[in-house]
Design an enzyme around this catalytic site. Structure first.
Site, short mmCIF file in Angstrom:
data_model
loop_
_atom_site.label_atom_id
_atom_site.label_comp_id
_atom_site.label_asym_id
_atom_site.label_seq_id
_atom_site.Cartn_x
_atom_site.Cartn_y
_atom_site.Cartn_z
N SER A 13 -18.40 -152.29 -83.76
CA SER A 13 -17.20 -153.14 -83.11
C SER A 13 -17.44 -153.25 -81.68
O SER A 13 -17.66 -152.60 -80.82
CB SER A 13 -15.97 -151.96 -83.14
OG SER A 13 -15.73 -151.78 -84.57
N HIS A 44 -15.60 -158.18 -85.13
CA HIS A 44 -16.46 -158.13 -86.38
C HIS A 44 -16.73 -159.56 -86.71
O HIS A 44 -15.72 -160.10 -87.41
CB HIS A 44 -16.17 -157.24 -87.38
CG HIS A 44 -16.64 -155.80 -87.24
ND1 HIS A 44 -17.64 -155.29 -87.34
CD2 HIS A 44 -15.76 -154.98 -86.38
CE1 HIS A 44 -17.67 -153.85 -86.65
NE2 HIS A 44 -16.37 -153.76 -86.37
N HIS A 66 -15.94 -152.34 -93.73
CA HIS A 66 -15.53 -151.05 -93.84
C HIS A 66 -14.86 -150.74 -94.81
O HIS A 66 -14.04 -151.55 -95.55
CB HIS A 66 -14.62 -150.75 -92.59
CG HIS A 66 -15.35 -151.00 -91.16
ND1 HIS A 66 -15.33 -152.54 -90.69
CD2 HIS A 66 -15.71 -150.07 -90.30
CE1 HIS A 66 -15.86 -152.52 -89.52
NE2 HIS A 66 -16.30 -151.10 -89.32
N TYR A 68 -11.93 -149.09 -95.32
CA TYR A 68 -10.66 -149.15 -95.02
C TYR A 68 -10.23 -150.63 -95.11
O TYR A 68 -8.87 -150.86 -95.30
CB TYR A 68 -10.25 -148.68 -93.63
CG TYR A 68 -10.71 -149.20 -92.28
CD1 TYR A 68 -10.46 -150.65 -91.99
CD2 TYR A 68 -11.73 -148.84 -91.81
CE1 TYR A 68 -10.86 -151.44 -91.05
CE2 TYR A 68 -12.27 -149.36 -90.66
CZ TYR A 68 -11.86 -150.46 -90.36
OH TYR A 68 -12.49 -151.23 -89.03
N GLU A 69 -10.93 -151.73 -95.26
CA GLU A 69 -10.77 -153.15 -95.46
C GLU A 69 -10.25 -153.34 -96.98
O GLU A 69 -10.23 -154.27 -97.30
CB GLU A 69 -12.07 -154.06 -94.75
CG GLU A 69 -12.06 -153.88 -93.41
CD GLU A 69 -13.12 -154.71 -93.28
OE1 GLU A 69 -13.30 -156.20 -93.06
OE2 GLU A 69 -14.24 -154.11 -92.68
N ALA A 96 -19.09 -148.19 -82.94
CA ALA A 96 -18.31 -147.39 -81.98
C ALA A 96 -17.69 -146.33 -82.63
O ALA A 96 -17.34 -146.23 -83.56
CB ALA A 96 -17.16 -148.48 -81.55
N MET A 198 -15.88 -144.77 -88.83
CA MET A 198 -15.40 -145.29 -90.18
C MET A 198 -16.33 -146.06 -90.67
O MET A 198 -16.15 -147.17 -91.50
CB MET A 198 -13.97 -145.89 -89.90
CG MET A 198 -12.99 -145.20 -89.02
SD MET A 198 -11.63 -146.29 -88.83
CE MET A 198 -10.67 -145.44 -87.57
N SER A 199 -17.93 -145.80 -90.34
CA SER A 199 -19.02 -146.67 -90.85
C SER A 199 -20.13 -145.87 -90.86
O SER A 199 -20.15 -144.58 -90.80
CB SER A 199 -19.03 -147.83 -90.10
OG SER A 199 -19.44 -147.59 -88.53
N ASN A 222 -14.48 -143.46 -76.97
CA ASN A 222 -13.01 -142.58 -76.65
C ASN A 222 -13.25 -141.03 -76.95
O ASN A 222 -14.20 -140.75 -77.52
CB ASN A 222 -11.96 -143.18 -77.47
CG ASN A 222 -12.23 -143.06 -79.02
OD1 ASN A 222 -12.97 -143.80 -79.55
ND2 ASN A 222 -11.50 -141.99 -79.78
N HIS A 236 -7.67 -149.60 -81.15
CA HIS A 236 -8.77 -150.29 -81.27
C HIS A 236 -9.10 -151.42 -79.95
O HIS A 236 -10.28 -151.55 -79.70
CB HIS A 236 -8.56 -151.16 -82.54
CG HIS A 236 -9.87 -151.92 -82.97
ND1 HIS A 236 -11.00 -151.25 -83.15
CD2 HIS A 236 -10.12 -153.37 -83.08
CE1 HIS A 236 -11.80 -152.16 -83.56
NE2 HIS A 236 -11.48 -153.53 -83.79
O1 LIG Z 1 -17.93 -148.37 -86.77
P1 LIG Z 1 -17.79 -149.50 -86.15
O2 LIG Z 1 -17.77 -150.85 -87.14
O3 LIG Z 1 -18.43 -149.86 -84.93
O4 LIG Z 1 -16.23 -149.50 -85.75
C1 LIG Z 1 -15.47 -148.30 -85.28
O5 LIG Z 1 -14.44 -148.93 -84.39
C2 LIG Z 1 -13.31 -149.23 -85.48
C3 LIG Z 1 -12.03 -148.41 -84.76
O6 LIG Z 1 -11.59 -148.67 -83.35
C4 LIG Z 1 -13.32 -148.65 -86.65
O7 LIG Z 1 -13.99 -149.81 -87.53
C5 LIG Z 1 -14.81 -147.75 -86.41
O8 LIG Z 1 -15.63 -147.56 -87.54
N1 LIG Z 2 -12.32 -142.16 -86.82
C1 LIG Z 2 -12.56 -142.82 -85.43
N2 LIG Z 2 -13.41 -143.98 -85.42
C2 LIG Z 2 -13.44 -144.46 -84.23
N3 LIG Z 2 -14.11 -145.42 -83.74
C3 LIG Z 2 -14.01 -145.57 -82.47
N4 LIG Z 2 -13.46 -144.42 -82.12
C4 LIG Z 2 -13.11 -143.58 -83.00
C5 LIG Z 2 -12.35 -142.48 -83.34
O1 LIG Z 2 -11.71 -141.73 -82.38
N5 LIG Z 2 -12.29 -141.94 -84.65
#
Ligand SMILES: O=P(O)(O)O[C@H]1O[C@H](CO)[C@@H](O)[C@H]1O
Ligand SMILES: Nc1nc2[nH]cnc2c(=O)[nH]1
Length: 270
Positions: A13, A44, A66, A68-69, A96, A198-199, A222, A236
């Site tokens: 991200s 993205h 992802h 969740y999409e 991220a 989440m990836s 974060n 986000h």
């Molecule tokens: O893992 P990437 O794609 O970097 O993105 C991260 O950031 C997003 C949340 O802010 C979520 O999609 C999480 O997985």
């Molecule tokens: N699940 C999750 N994904 C993230 N992607 C960026 N920050 C976070 C977070 O705090 N939790």
């Protein structure tokens, strides 16, 4: 494109600028590639970029998929097998992530030494279904999912570049799209995870299954709250803000990695 990539890079991200490091690049929109899923998340872009980085042919996913999409795990990881068929040997995953470890600060980098594929363990594994022997075995080992030599190389490069805010840790993949509750954060931390996102883990499982070497980087965007007394909440936009701030640093690290890998032909062998 004339490029025949040996290294594939997945941009996390807000980290799409990693693709800008490629020279003589050719870009293709995901919407123009047959069977490719589409990017729907801000940060993205949805482009596959081919080019050269420090003398090595690379392909960069400017935008990942992802679960969740609404994608099934096999769809999220579809590009990995495309990279394998293109002749890629090394996969560099970036993301991220939120910090669960007590000593990680926002903006730090975590070199991924291992992962917890929480979804995979719970029945959402991208390798579920008939095994395609052409890619790998039915029961692939995952004990050394993240290449030790590449991890060491990255640590050495960070030292040389004077980066001090670098850790080695464990990434946990959850589905999202919501960020964690305090109880969930405590649970994931107690499992041994240092960062959560989440990836990534699903992509790495598919990459290892088909014999790619994997190197992973998390940018800590974060702090995940593990205490009810902590104020504030993540969103986000903040994640993208931190990615933007640190993207140049990650770009320099990834470029150096690729330059070193290129100089060590053994890393590009099967
Ligand atoms: O893992 P990437 O794609 O970097 O993105 C991260 O950031 C997003 C949340 O802010 C979520 O999609 C999480 O997985
Ligand atoms: N699940 C999750 N994904 C993230 N992607 C960026 N920050 C976070 C977070 O705090 N939790």
């Amino acid at each position: 494109t004339r490029h025949r990539p040996k290294v594939a890079i997945i941009c996390g991200s807000g980290l799409g600028v990693l693709a800008d490091a490629l020279q003589h690049s050719d870009s293709f929109k995901y919407s123009d590639i047959p069977n490719f899923p589409q990017s729907t998340v801000q940060g993205h872009a949805g482009q596959l970029v081919f080019g050269e980085l420090r003398g090595t042919a690379c392909v960069c996913m400017k935008g990942r998929f992802h679960m969740y999409e609404g994608h099934q795990p096999a769809k999220v990881t579809f590009p990995i097998r495309v990279f394998k068929l293109l002749g890629v040997k090394i996969l560099i995953v970036t993301n991220a992530a939120g910090s669960l470890a007590d000593d990680y600060k926002t903006g730090d980098v975590m070199i991924i030494k291992d992962h917890i594929n929480l979804l995979g363990l719970a029945g959402q594994n991208p390798l579920i279904g008939p095994n395609i022997e052409q890619f790998g075995p039915r029961f692939p080992p995952m004990t050394s999912a993240y290449d030790k030599d590449l991890c060491k190389l990255a640590m050495d490069i960070c030292k040389r570049l004077g980066y001090t805010c670098v850790h080695k840790g464990i990434y946990c993949m959850v589905s999202g799209p919501n960020f964690e509750t305090v109880a969930e954060a405590r649970f994931l931390h107690s499992l041994g995870a240092d960062a959560v996102g989440m990836s990534t883990a699903a992509e790495v499982v598919v990459a290892k299954h088909c014999g790619l070497r994997v190197f992973g980087l998390s940018l800590i965007t974060n702090q995940v709250k593990k205490d009810y007394s902590e104020k504030g909440s993540v969103n986000h936009d903040d994640v993208l803000g931190v990615s933007k701030m640190r993207a140049e640093m990650l770009k320099a690290l990834v470029s150096e990695m690729i330059a070193e890998v290129c100089g060590c032909a053994c890393l590009l062998l099967d």
